[in-house]
Design a protein around this motif. Structure first.
Motif, PDB file in Angstrom:
ATOM      1  N   GLY A  33       1.056   5.968  30.826  1.00  0.00           N
ATOM      2  CA  GLY A  33       0.435   4.697  31.135  1.00  0.00           C
ATOM      3  C   GLY A  33      -0.706   4.491  30.153  1.00  0.00           C
ATOM      4  N   ILE A  34      -0.956   3.244  29.767  1.00  0.00           N
ATOM      5  CA  ILE A  34      -1.909   2.963  28.699  1.00  0.00           C
ATOM      6  C   ILE A  34      -3.300   3.528  28.976  1.00  0.00           C
ATOM      7  N   ALA A  35      -3.744   3.500  30.225  1.00  0.00           N
ATOM      8  CA  ALA A  35      -5.071   4.030  30.544  1.00  0.00           C
ATOM      9  C   ALA A  35      -5.144   5.521  30.239  1.00  0.00           C
ATOM     10  N   PHE A  36      -4.056   6.235  30.513  1.00  0.00           N
ATOM     11  CA  PHE A  36      -4.019   7.673  30.260  1.00  0.00           C
ATOM     12  C   PHE A  36      -3.875   7.963  28.766  1.00  0.00           C
ATOM     13  N   ALA A  37      -3.171   7.090  28.055  1.00  0.00           N
ATOM     14  CA  ALA A  37      -3.028   7.266  26.611  1.00  0.00           C
ATOM     15  C   ALA A  37      -4.389   7.135  25.930  1.00  0.00           C
ATOM     16  N   ARG A  38      -5.142   6.143  26.332  1.00  0.00           N
ATOM     17  CA  ARG A  38      -6.445   5.918  25.703  1.00  0.00           C
ATOM     18  C   ARG A  38      -7.433   7.024  26.043  1.00  0.00           C
ATOM     19  N   SER A  39      -7.444   7.458  27.285  1.00  0.00           N
ATOM     20  CA  SER A  39      -8.377   8.525  27.663  1.00  0.00           C
ATOM     21  C   SER A  39      -7.967   9.850  27.022  1.00  0.00           C
ATOM     22  N   GLY A  40      -6.654  10.089  26.910  1.00  0.00           N
ATOM     23  CA  GLY A  40      -6.185  11.316  26.273  1.00  0.00           C
ATOM     24  C   GLY A  40      -6.557  11.367  24.804  1.00  0.00           C
ATOM     25  N   ALA A  41      -6.487  10.215  24.144  1.00  0.00           N
ATOM     26  CA  ALA A  41      -6.878  10.149  22.735  1.00  0.00           C
ATOM     27  C   ALA A  41      -8.367  10.442  22.583  1.00  0.00           C
ATOM     28  N   GLU A  42      -9.161   9.905  23.496  1.00  0.00           N
ATOM     29  CA  GLU A  42     -10.602  10.142  23.442  1.00  0.00           C
ATOM     30  C   GLU A  42     -10.930  11.621  23.649  1.00  0.00           C
ATOM     31  N   GLU A  43     -10.083  12.314  24.394  1.00  0.00           N
ATOM     32  CA  GLU A  43     -10.287  13.745  24.636  1.00  0.00           C
ATOM     33  C   GLU A  43      -9.761  14.605  23.491  1.00  0.00           C
ATOM     34  N   GLY A  44      -9.141  13.972  22.505  1.00  0.00           N
ATOM     35  CA  GLY A  44      -8.640  14.715  21.357  1.00  0.00           C
ATOM     36  C   GLY A  44      -7.361  15.484  21.614  1.00  0.00           C
ATOM     37  N   LEU A  45      -6.517  14.977  22.526  1.00  0.00           N
ATOM     38  CA  LEU A  45      -5.300  15.700  22.900  1.00  0.00           C
ATOM     39  C   LEU A  45      -4.094  15.376  22.020  1.00  0.00           C
ATOM     40  N   PHE A  46      -4.154  14.281  21.263  1.00  0.00           N
ATOM     41  CA  PHE A  46      -2.974  13.803  20.547  1.00  0.00           C
ATOM     42  C   PHE A  46      -3.120  13.917  19.033  1.00  0.00           C
ATOM     43  N   ALA A  47      -1.977  14.080  18.376  1.00  0.00           N
ATOM     44  CA  ALA A  47      -1.945  14.155  16.917  1.00  0.00           C
ATOM     45  C   ALA A  47      -1.706  12.767  16.333  1.00  0.00           C
ATOM     46  N   PRO A  48      -2.455  12.371  15.329  1.00  0.00           N
ATOM     47  CA  PRO A  48      -2.192  11.072  14.694  1.00  0.00           C
ATOM     48  C   PRO A  48      -0.876  11.109  13.929  1.00  0.00           C
ATOM     49  N   TYR A  49      -0.032  10.126  14.184  1.00  0.00           N
ATOM     50  CA  TYR A  49       1.244  10.034  13.464  1.00  0.00           C
ATOM     51  C   TYR A  49       1.690   8.579  13.454  1.00  0.00           C
ATOM     52  N   LYS A  50       2.017   8.072  12.273  1.00  0.00           N
ATOM     53  CA  LYS A  50       2.448   6.689  12.132  1.00  0.00           C
ATOM     54  C   LYS A  50       3.928   6.645  11.751  1.00  0.00           C
ATOM     55  N   VAL A  51       4.728   6.050  12.632  1.00  0.00           N
ATOM     56  CA  VAL A  51       6.169   5.951  12.395  1.00  0.00           C
ATOM     57  C   VAL A  51       6.459   4.978  11.257  1.00  0.00           C
ATOM     58  N   GLU A  52       7.702   5.021  10.772  1.00  0.00           N
ATOM     59  CA  GLU A  52       8.108   4.140   9.677  1.00  0.00           C
ATOM     60  C   GLU A  52       7.895   2.662  10.019  1.00  0.00           C
ATOM     61  N   ALA A  53       8.036   2.332  11.302  1.00  0.00           N
ATOM     62  CA  ALA A  53       7.898   0.933  11.729  1.00  0.00           C
ATOM     63  C   ALA A  53       6.456   0.576  12.092  1.00  0.00           C
ATOM     64  N   TRP A  54       5.512   1.393  11.680  1.00  0.00           N
ATOM     65  CA  TRP A  54       4.108   1.228  12.066  1.00  0.00           C
ATOM     66  C   TRP A  54       3.584  -0.188  11.851  1.00  0.00           C
ATOM     67  N   ASP A  55       3.855  -0.757  10.697  1.00  0.00           N
ATOM     68  CA  ASP A  55       3.306  -2.073  10.367  1.00  0.00           C
ATOM     69  C   ASP A  55       3.874  -3.189  11.240  1.00  0.00           C
ATOM     70  N   LYS A  56       4.998  -2.928  11.904  1.00  0.00           N
ATOM     71  CA  LYS A  56       5.609  -3.941  12.766  1.00  0.00           C
ATOM     72  C   LYS A  56       5.049  -3.915  14.189  1.00  0.00           C
ATOM     73  N   ILE A  57       4.305  -2.876  14.515  1.00  0.00           N
ATOM     74  CA  ILE A  57       3.693  -2.783  15.838  1.00  0.00           C
ATOM     75  C   ILE A  57       2.407  -3.603  15.819  1.00  0.00           C
ATOM     76  N   PRO A  58       2.251  -4.580  16.707  1.00  0.00           N
ATOM     77  CA  PRO A  58       1.035  -5.403  16.707  1.00  0.00           C
ATOM     78  C   PRO A  58      -0.224  -4.546  16.805  1.00  0.00           C
ATOM     79  N   ALA A  59      -1.269  -4.967  16.126  1.00  0.00           N
ATOM     80  CA  ALA A  59      -2.515  -4.196  16.077  1.00  0.00           C
ATOM     81  C   ALA A  59      -3.076  -3.914  17.465  1.00  0.00           C
ATOM     82  N   ALA A  60      -2.925  -4.865  18.373  1.00  0.00           N
ATOM     83  CA  ALA A  60      -3.465  -4.695  19.722  1.00  0.00           C
ATOM     84  C   ALA A  60      -2.654  -3.711  20.556  1.00  0.00           C
ATOM     85  N   GLN A  61      -1.510  -3.289  20.019  1.00  0.00           N
ATOM     86  CA  GLN A  61      -0.608  -2.418  20.765  1.00  0.00           C
ATOM     87  C   GLN A  61      -0.612  -0.983  20.241  1.00  0.00           C
ATOM     88  N   LYS A  62      -1.637  -0.628  19.465  1.00  0.00           N
ATOM     89  CA  LYS A  62      -1.656   0.723  18.914  1.00  0.00           C
ATOM     90  C   LYS A  62      -3.079   1.163  18.608  1.00  0.00           C
TER      91      LYS A  62
END
Length: 373
Positions: free
Chosen positions: A115-144
């Motif tokens: 769920g988006i709330a958990f994704a954002r809090s998990g990122a703030e806790e440093g739990l996730f690795a940054p990775y940009k998929v090939e379709a990165w530029d097609k994902i709206p800025a507000a959605q990533k």
């Protein structure tokens, strides 16, 4: 058309210049890769993932947004990578707990659907690795997340599912749910302090009762009122409870309720779906790679698959609205037969800001149990 779209993506990626770990990268190097080009391209990413030979996923029910078919499709495409699916009915909070408690262990989850709330809090806790998929530029800025620590994958609207054979007059709005005729009939898909779908249900109820993204309290009060009237039952709505008639009215994502309509029609269940006009709330779920994934290359390949036209259309087939749908509609890769089956919705969705989500989570954690006890 889908095959051509995927082939184009793979070919373009293979020709990309490496900007990090080269082909044959070790696990430690793969864990630092922020794009497929870091491996030397998609071909090299596939090779690295196949060398790892496994992928650990968690909280992916087969009947949720068509994940059963998605997992089978990935397995068929990459047979050398064995998917181990753990605890499919887990909530977002359980996923985060697994990442923390199993750090450094081979049985830790590689990828997460949150769920988006958990994704954002998990990122703030440093739990996730940054990775940009090939379709990165097609994902709206507000959605990533700008750094690629999470990005939305598929979404839907809070809806009211109803067993029309057990409920003579199915509710169409949150206000309807207060009617005495629905006593002992209304359920959520889990506890909103742990479940993203239940969280969305309470948020939608807040919007239907003069609340806002910054004020979820009216939604909590609404369910408190439903509980006191006897209409709301503390039973988690699942495919099994829907089929058995134990939760004849279920507040859940429209793609899940629409899926139940298909799934149980042959078993005599006439499941109707309505997106309540008094509480229109849409939410996307988000994907993330565990920073300490035991299979870092396979985790990244899984992400590439999900954000290919093939993966996005498989979510669409499950009545979910994939994040790349606008781009795919424009380039002709969206399967129109699936698009036409999406539940109808009035209006344009808006989304809460990070601070509003954090506030809503904190308010629920403090007040939910007391309100519905």
């Amino acid at each position: 058309m889908l095959g051509a779209a995927v082939l184009t993506t793979l070919t373009a990626a293979c020709g990309a210049a490496p900007d990090g770990p080269a082909a044959g990268a070790s696990g430690a190097e793969a864990a630092k890769a922020t794009s497929a080009s870091a491996f030397g391209g998609m071909k090299e990413l596939v090779a690295a993932a196949e060398k790892e030979g496994a992928l650990h996923v968690i909280a992916l029910p087969p009947d949720w947004a068509n994940y059963g078919e998605i997992i089978k499709a990935f397995q068929a495409k990459y047979p050398k990578i064995k998917i181990q699916s753990e605890n499919p009915d887990a909530a977002s909070a359980d996923e985060i707990a697994a990442v923390k408690s199993r750090k450094g262990q081979d049985r830790a989850p590689d990828v997460l659907d949150l769920g988006i709330a958990f994704a954002r809090s998990g990122a703030e806790e440093g739990l996730f690795a940054p990775y940009k998929v090939e379709a990165w530029d097609k994902i709206p800025a507000a959605q990533k997340d700008a750094d690629g620590r999470w990005y939305n994958d598929y979404g839907g609207y809070v809806s009211i599912g109803c067993d029309a054979k057990r409920i003579p007059n199915c509710p169409q709005t949150f206000a309807d749910l207060l009617k005495p005729e629905y006593k002992g009939k209304v359920a959520l898909n889990g506890n909103p302090t742990k479940s993203g779908s239940a969280f969305g249900g309470v948020y939608a109820a807040a919007l239907a009762n003069k609340g806002s993204f910054g004020d979820i309290q009216p939604g909590i009060d609404f369910f408190g009122k439903l509980r006191k009237s006897g209409n709301f039952i503390p039973v988690e709505s699942t495919p099994a409870t829907v089929e058995k008639g134990e939760t004849p009215i279920s507040i859940d994502w429209d793609y899940l309720n629409a899926g139940y309509a298909d799934q149980f029609a042959s078993k005599g269940v006439d499941w109707k779906v309505a997106v309540p006009t008094d509480g229109v709330y849409a939410q996307f779920y988000s994907q993330a790679v565990n920073k300490d994934a035991p299979h870092p290359a396979a985790a990244r390949l899984w992400m590439e698959f999900l954000y290919s036209a093939e993966g996005q259309n498989l979510w669409l087939k499950g009545y979910a609205r994939p994040v790349l749908l606008p781009a795919m509609t424009a380039d002709g890769t969206a399967d129109k037969s699936f698009v036409t089956k999406l539940p109808e919705v009035e209006g344009t969705p808006a989304f809460p800001a990070s601070a509003e989500l954090d506030k809503a989570k904190a308010t629920l954690a403090e007040k939910w149990d007391k309100a519905v006890s």
